[in-house]
Design an enzyme around this catalytic site. Structure first.
Site, mmCIF file in Angstrom:
data_model
loop_
_atom_site.group_PDB
_atom_site.id
_atom_site.type_symbol
_atom_site.label_atom_id
_atom_site.label_comp_id
_atom_site.label_asym_id
_atom_site.label_seq_id
_atom_site.Cartn_x
_atom_site.Cartn_y
_atom_site.Cartn_z
ATOM 1 N N LYS A 55 1.224 -0.912 -0.392
ATOM 2 C CA LYS A 55 -0.021 -0.118 0.118
ATOM 3 C C LYS A 55 0.523 0.800 -0.417
ATOM 4 O O LYS A 55 0.170 1.906 -0.699
ATOM 5 C CB LYS A 55 -1.211 0.224 1.291
ATOM 6 C CG LYS A 55 -2.204 -0.594 0.957
ATOM 7 C CD LYS A 55 -2.560 -0.965 2.458
ATOM 8 C CE LYS A 55 -3.668 -1.885 1.971
ATOM 9 N NZ LYS A 55 -4.380 -2.730 3.070
ATOM 10 N N GLN A 99 -4.852 -1.534 9.156
ATOM 11 C CA GLN A 99 -4.333 -3.093 8.619
ATOM 12 C C GLN A 99 -5.619 -3.986 10.503
ATOM 13 O O GLN A 99 -4.867 -4.070 11.501
ATOM 14 C CB GLN A 99 -3.178 -2.971 8.458
ATOM 15 C CG GLN A 99 -3.158 -4.501 8.088
ATOM 16 C CD GLN A 99 -3.571 -4.436 6.761
ATOM 17 O OE1 GLN A 99 -3.698 -3.217 5.436
ATOM 18 N NE2 GLN A 99 -4.512 -5.793 5.859
ATOM 19 N N ASP A 122 -10.968 2.586 4.878
ATOM 20 C CA ASP A 122 -11.428 1.106 4.212
ATOM 21 C C ASP A 122 -13.229 1.505 3.787
ATOM 22 O O ASP A 122 -13.341 0.200 3.799
ATOM 23 C CB ASP A 122 -10.960 0.526 5.518
ATOM 24 C CG ASP A 122 -9.659 0.106 5.306
ATOM 25 O OD1 ASP A 122 -9.726 -0.478 4.878
ATOM 26 O OD2 ASP A 122 -9.169 -0.140 6.206
HETATM 27 N N1 GUN Z 1 -7.224 -6.692 6.206
HETATM 28 C C1 GUN Z 1 -7.192 -7.532 5.251
HETATM 29 N N2 GUN Z 1 -8.572 -6.484 4.257
HETATM 30 C C2 GUN Z 1 -8.307 -5.573 4.865
HETATM 31 C C3 GUN Z 1 -8.541 -4.264 4.531
HETATM 32 O O1 GUN Z 1 -9.239 -4.477 3.312
HETATM 33 N N3 GUN Z 1 -8.385 -3.224 5.016
HETATM 34 C C4 GUN Z 1 -8.155 -3.055 6.103
HETATM 35 N N4 GUN Z 1 -7.306 -2.084 7.153
HETATM 36 N N5 GUN Z 1 -6.936 -4.032 6.294
HETATM 37 C C5 GUN Z 1 -7.485 -5.624 5.818
#
Ligand code: GUN
Length: 312
Positions: A55, A99, A122
């Site tokens: 990311k 995350q 998100d």
């Molecule tokens: N863990 C797995 N997928 C995601 C996501 O789309 N966002 C976040 N913040 N954590 C994740």
């Protein structure tokens, strides 16, 4: 009559979206605005470390400012809340991503609700869940938003289609169902307690599998010609399982021999052969999630400043 299924190339579509986001970032920068994203990674979960690095790297490629915060596993909910509050108040930060999963002792729900809704890239905050449900502009979860982009950019119909979503998670299943409904599909959500799952999946023109079980959807569960969207990313380490799901597949066998694992989705590869179109694993929906996060960061930067946002 059978036709060759179309492979929906998530990497190529993610590339298009990232190119568009990069040009939006350049336009914002020309007016003195640099979109900024903070990613918080708690502890040392290897899979999360890989995702988060990716990311941050993509932010750099597209001209988005980013910071990665890595508090230790021992951080408390209160300390995390303080961190989030500080980020909410920073004018240079447009997006905050925590995350998941977080360590068990941290109250995930409280934290997700502490993120300012206009920085919630998100789309997990209840305010954004409500906006998605009521069709208002806002920030929507990245993986389901990526699914909708694959369908739209591949010219696949959604309105009037029978869409079946397997999985009811807050991150994928529920928001995917809502987005498909907003796009006028007839939506059924199936899950671990659904009785006679194949009777539902066989009616699906559009099947979204987000269960997290390798090869769970088998060829006999699929309507011939259906569009299959495979959200699963499952790592196989058992040779017998690899042989069951990829019989006589020399490439997969070679990968397995070299790395000791191969990745498979929630849909067994044999099912793709009867579909009309499908997203492969890897190289399908997974590639879209980061592209949509970048898009959401730019959208947040615009919405926070009252700038117009394109609706698709
Ligand atoms: N863990 C797995 N997928 C995601 C996501 O789309 N966002 C976040 N913040 N954590 C994740």
């Amino acid at each position: 009559m059978t036709t060759t299924p179309k492979i929906l190339d998530g990497i190529a579509i993610a590339g298009q979206i990232k190119a568009e986001v990069a040009s939006e970032v350049q336009a914002l920068k020309a007016s003195g605005i640099t979109p900024g994203l903070v990613v918080i990674l708690v502890g040392e979960v290897p899979a999360s470390q890989i995702y988060v690095r990716s990311k941050v790297k993509t932010c750099g490629e597209l001209g988005i400012y980013s910071e990665m915060l890595t508090p230790p596993e021992s951080i408390t909910t209160e300390e995390m809340l303080k961190l989030v509050t500080e980020l909410n108040e920073r004018p240079d930060i447009d997006g905050i991503l925590i995350q998941l999963p977080l360590p068990k002792h941290v109250d995930t729900k409280r934290l997700l609700e502490a993120v300012a809704p206009d920085k919630d890239v998100d789309g997990f905050h209840p305010v954004n869940v409500g906006r998605l449900q009521s069709g208002q502009p806002g920030l929507a979860p990245c993986t389901p938003a990526g699914i909708m982009e694959v369908l739209r950019r591949s010219g696949l119909p959604v309105a009037g289609q029978n869409a079946v979503v397997i999985g009811r998670s807050d991150i994928v299943g529920k928001p995917a169902a809502m987005m498909l409904l907003n796009a006028s599909a007839t939506v059924t959500v199936c899950h671990s307690k659904t009785e006679d799952l194949p009777s539902f999946t066989r009616e699906a023109d559009l099947l979204v599998a987000a269960i997290g079980r390798p090869g769970y959807v088998t060829a006999d569960m699929v309507k011939p010609g259906a569009t299959l969207i495979d959200v699963g990313i499952n790592r196989l380490t058992d040779a017998a399982e690899v042989e069951r799901l990829f019989p006589r597949d020399a490439d997969r066998a070679a990968t397995f021999a070299k790395r000791g694992s191969v990745v498979v989705g929630d849909i067994e590869p044999a099912a793709f052969a009867v579909s009309g179109a499908y997203t492969p694993v890897p190289g399908g929906v997974g590639a879209l999630t980061i592209a949509m996060l970048m898009q959401n960061t730019v959208t947040a930067a615009k919405l926070r400043r009252g700038l117009p946002v394109e609706t698709k």
